[in-house]
Design a protein around this motif. Structure first.
Motif, mmCIF file in Angstrom:
data_model
loop_
_atom_site.group_PDB
_atom_site.id
_atom_site.type_symbol
_atom_site.label_atom_id
_atom_site.label_comp_id
_atom_site.label_asym_id
_atom_site.label_seq_id
_atom_site.Cartn_x
_atom_site.Cartn_y
_atom_site.Cartn_z
ATOM 1 N N GLU A 273 -33.270 15.354 -20.619
ATOM 2 C CA GLU A 273 -33.229 14.655 -19.330
ATOM 3 C C GLU A 273 -31.907 14.901 -18.601
ATOM 4 N N TYR A 274 -30.808 14.929 -19.333
ATOM 5 C CA TYR A 274 -29.509 15.202 -18.688
ATOM 6 C C TYR A 274 -29.471 16.623 -18.116
ATOM 7 N N VAL A 275 -30.002 17.570 -18.859
ATOM 8 C CA VAL A 275 -30.033 18.960 -18.377
ATOM 9 C C VAL A 275 -30.896 19.066 -17.127
ATOM 10 N N GLU A 276 -32.060 18.438 -17.132
ATOM 11 C CA GLU A 276 -32.940 18.460 -15.957
ATOM 12 C C GLU A 276 -32.274 17.787 -14.762
ATOM 13 N N LEU A 277 -31.533 16.708 -15.009
ATOM 14 C CA LEU A 277 -30.832 16.008 -13.933
ATOM 15 C C LEU A 277 -29.775 16.917 -13.306
ATOM 16 N N ALA A 278 -29.009 17.595 -14.141
ATOM 17 C CA ALA A 278 -27.987 18.503 -13.610
ATOM 18 C C ALA A 278 -28.623 19.579 -12.741
ATOM 19 N N ARG A 279 -29.708 20.164 -13.211
ATOM 20 C CA ARG A 279 -30.363 21.235 -12.454
ATOM 21 C C ARG A 279 -30.979 20.709 -11.165
ATOM 22 N N LYS A 280 -31.442 19.467 -11.190
ATOM 23 C CA LYS A 280 -31.963 18.843 -9.974
ATOM 24 C C LYS A 280 -30.904 18.814 -8.870
ATOM 25 N N TYR A 281 -29.649 18.617 -9.262
ATOM 26 C CA TYR A 281 -28.553 18.564 -8.299
ATOM 27 C C TYR A 281 -27.856 19.916 -8.126
ATOM 28 N N GLY A 282 -28.422 20.950 -8.725
ATOM 29 C CA GLY A 282 -27.847 22.284 -8.593
ATOM 30 C C GLY A 282 -26.544 22.463 -9.338
ATOM 31 N N LEU A 283 -26.385 21.733 -10.458
ATOM 32 C CA LEU A 283 -25.144 21.767 -11.227
ATOM 33 C C LEU A 283 -25.360 22.423 -12.578
ATOM 34 N N SER A 284 -24.299 22.976 -13.122
ATOM 35 C CA SER A 284 -24.298 23.415 -14.507
ATOM 36 C C SER A 284 -24.366 22.176 -15.403
ATOM 37 N N PRO A 285 -25.298 22.127 -16.364
ATOM 38 C CA PRO A 285 -25.368 20.965 -17.260
ATOM 39 C C PRO A 285 -24.045 20.696 -17.987
ATOM 40 N N ALA A 286 -23.370 21.760 -18.411
ATOM 41 C CA ALA A 286 -22.086 21.577 -19.097
ATOM 42 C C ALA A 286 -21.053 20.965 -18.169
ATOM 43 N N GLN A 287 -20.980 21.462 -16.943
ATOM 44 C CA GLN A 287 -19.986 20.933 -16.006
ATOM 45 C C GLN A 287 -20.291 19.490 -15.627
ATOM 46 N N MET A 288 -21.564 19.142 -15.487
ATOM 47 C CA MET A 288 -21.903 17.754 -15.189
ATOM 48 C C MET A 288 -21.464 16.837 -16.322
ATOM 49 N N ALA A 289 -21.761 17.241 -17.550
ATOM 50 C CA ALA A 289 -21.396 16.418 -18.704
ATOM 51 C C ALA A 289 -19.878 16.262 -18.806
ATOM 52 N N LEU A 290 -19.143 17.339 -18.561
ATOM 53 C CA LEU A 290 -17.690 17.280 -18.629
ATOM 54 C C LEU A 290 -17.109 16.467 -17.475
ATOM 55 N N ALA A 291 -17.659 16.632 -16.278
ATOM 56 C CA ALA A 291 -17.171 15.891 -15.119
ATOM 57 C C ALA A 291 -17.356 14.392 -15.314
ATOM 58 N N PHE A 292 -18.442 14.006 -15.975
ATOM 59 C CA PHE A 292 -18.654 12.587 -16.272
ATOM 60 C C PHE A 292 -17.500 12.050 -17.103
ATOM 61 N N VAL A 293 -17.102 12.794 -18.124
ATOM 62 C CA VAL A 293 -15.993 12.363 -18.979
ATOM 63 C C VAL A 293 -14.668 12.418 -18.226
ATOM 64 N N ASN A 294 -14.440 13.495 -17.481
ATOM 65 C CA ASN A 294 -13.169 13.661 -16.760
ATOM 66 C C ASN A 294 -12.827 12.455 -15.904
ATOM 67 N N ASN A 295 -13.836 11.843 -15.312
ATOM 68 C CA ASN A 295 -13.595 10.823 -14.303
ATOM 69 C C ASN A 295 -13.765 9.392 -14.799
ATOM 70 N N ARG A 296 -13.861 9.204 -16.104
ATOM 71 C CA ARG A 296 -13.901 7.840 -16.633
ATOM 72 C C ARG A 296 -12.496 7.254 -16.585
ATOM 73 N N PRO A 297 -12.345 5.993 -16.179
ATOM 74 C CA PRO A 297 -11.005 5.430 -15.960
ATOM 75 C C PRO A 297 -10.173 5.264 -17.218
ATOM 76 N N PHE A 298 -10.804 5.198 -18.389
ATOM 77 C CA PHE A 298 -10.063 5.000 -19.634
ATOM 78 C C PHE A 298 -9.707 6.325 -20.316
ATOM 79 N N VAL A 299 -10.104 7.451 -19.732
ATOM 80 C CA VAL A 299 -9.846 8.759 -20.347
ATOM 81 C C VAL A 299 -8.505 9.309 -19.876
ATOM 82 N N GLY A 300 -7.645 9.654 -20.825
ATOM 83 C CA GLY A 300 -6.375 10.297 -20.496
ATOM 84 C C GLY A 300 -6.517 11.796 -20.408
#
Length: 345
Positions: free
Chosen positions: A275-302
């Motif tokens: 489902e995550y892979v299909e969601l990324a492709r729905k938005y025209g994104l690389s699944p890997a980059q979407m997953a990483l971007a989610f982590v990059n922008n969490r407020p508790f992540v250094g």
């Protein structure tokens, strides 16, 4: 690249950290050096390793990753451009090649471990030294539920913290952190720091990704209130969230080579990944980059610790720092999380 202060330390780390555990097994020394060069060119200044690496751990490759990084440091002369982190193993009777299977977090083991790491890395100090996992029996490395232990750990947290404090005092380590730790463990380290005037941990390196968001349950509030950010490892779930394992196992990929890495291949994990892979492709994104971007922008992540086995993967992962996920997509990620809550502990 963006940079953040690591806790209350003086370390300004790149929000993407280069993980190196493939160096010396899946990657040759030349390939490891090429990854280090590419990451620095992109603005990465944070390098993470461990005495145990490369992975999976075995006698023939123990310390190989640190040696490869050390040779790169000696050749490049770029020690002053990077923030270098490594780790000491916890109790490890299952690793007989490390200190004769008697490794634990007492003073003698920690002092022996740091001297070995510094020698292999060809440096006089580490910017961050982390406890790789607790000595005590608790829920880490894929264990979601806490099991009441039958035995006491070989070294107390007080002895561990005191030994780490000795390394800071000796100038071998600038700051200390923990890894694979629980909320109780983090708060106990902080209590002991206050009680005995010992160094305070500045980071928590735990798994965090779309398939395992258990960090949010207890540790995220600690990160916020105590200013101890997460160094997120396995942000792609061993590469699973790229989608490359959904219908086949590519040759020379980690899960193809090493059958023991099954943590992110549960039935619900595979369903959620699809489902995550299909969601990324729905938005025209690389699944890997979407997953990483989610982590990059969490407020508790250094910092987000990425890894790769080739430069193409590395470049794709690095470019995730440029991606900001729209609110609608984030809402759809939350909907998937509700259907498959933390399917891979």
């Amino acid at each position: 690249m963006r940079y953040r202060q690591l806790g209350d330390s003086q370390l300004e780390v790149s929000e993407i950290c280069l993980g190196t555990m493939t160096f010396g097994q899946q990657n040759s020394e030349a390939e490891g050096h090429a990854q280090l060069d590419r990451a620095l060119d992109y603005g990465v200044n944070f390098i993470d390793t461990a005495e145990m690496y490369s992975i999976p751990p075995r006698n023939e490759t123990y310390g190989a990753t640190e040696r490869i990084i050390g040779n790169w440091l000696a050749k490049s002369g770029k020690r002053d451009r990077i923030i270098l982190a490594s780790k000491v193993v916890g109790q490890a009777d299952w690793l007989p090649h490390i200190r004769d299977g008697k490794a634990c977090l007492n003073r003698a083991n920690i002092e022996q471990a740091i001297d070995g790491s510094l020698r292999r890395l060809q440096t006089d100090y580490l910017d961050l030294y982390q406890v790789h996992w607790p000595d005590r029996q608790t829920n880490f490395f894929g264990k979601l539920g806490y099991q009441y232990p039958a035995e006491s750990p070989p070294a107390s947290l007080e002895e561990t913290l005191s030994a780490l404090g000795g390394l800071v005092k000796a100038g071998k380590v600038r700051y200390i952190g923990v890894s694979n730790e629980t909320p109780w463990g983090v708060m106990e380290y902080l209590r002991l720091s206050d009680k005995f005037g010992l160094p305070r941990i500045v980071s928590i390196q735990n798994p965090y990704n779309l398939l395992n968001r258990s960090y949010e349950i207890g540790l995220a509030e600690i990160s916020h209130r105590e200013q101890i950010p997460l160094l997120a490892y396995s942000p792609l779930g061993f590469g699973v969230l790229s989608g490359k394992y959904l219908d086949h196992k590519p040759e020379k990929a980690r899960l193809s080579l090493f059958d023991s890495y099954k943590r992110y291949s549960t039935v619900n994990g595979v369903a959620a990944t699809r489902e995550y892979v299909e969601l990324a492709r729905k938005y025209g994104l690389s699944p890997a980059q979407m997953a990483l971007a989610f982590v990059n922008n969490r407020p508790f992540v250094g910092a987000n610790i990425i890894g790769a086995t080739n430069l193409e993967q590395l470049q794709e992962n690095l470019k995730s720092i440029e991606l900001v996920l729209p609110e609608q997509l984030l809402d759809e990620i939350e909907a998937i999380q509700q259907r498959y809550p933390n399917p891979c502990p």
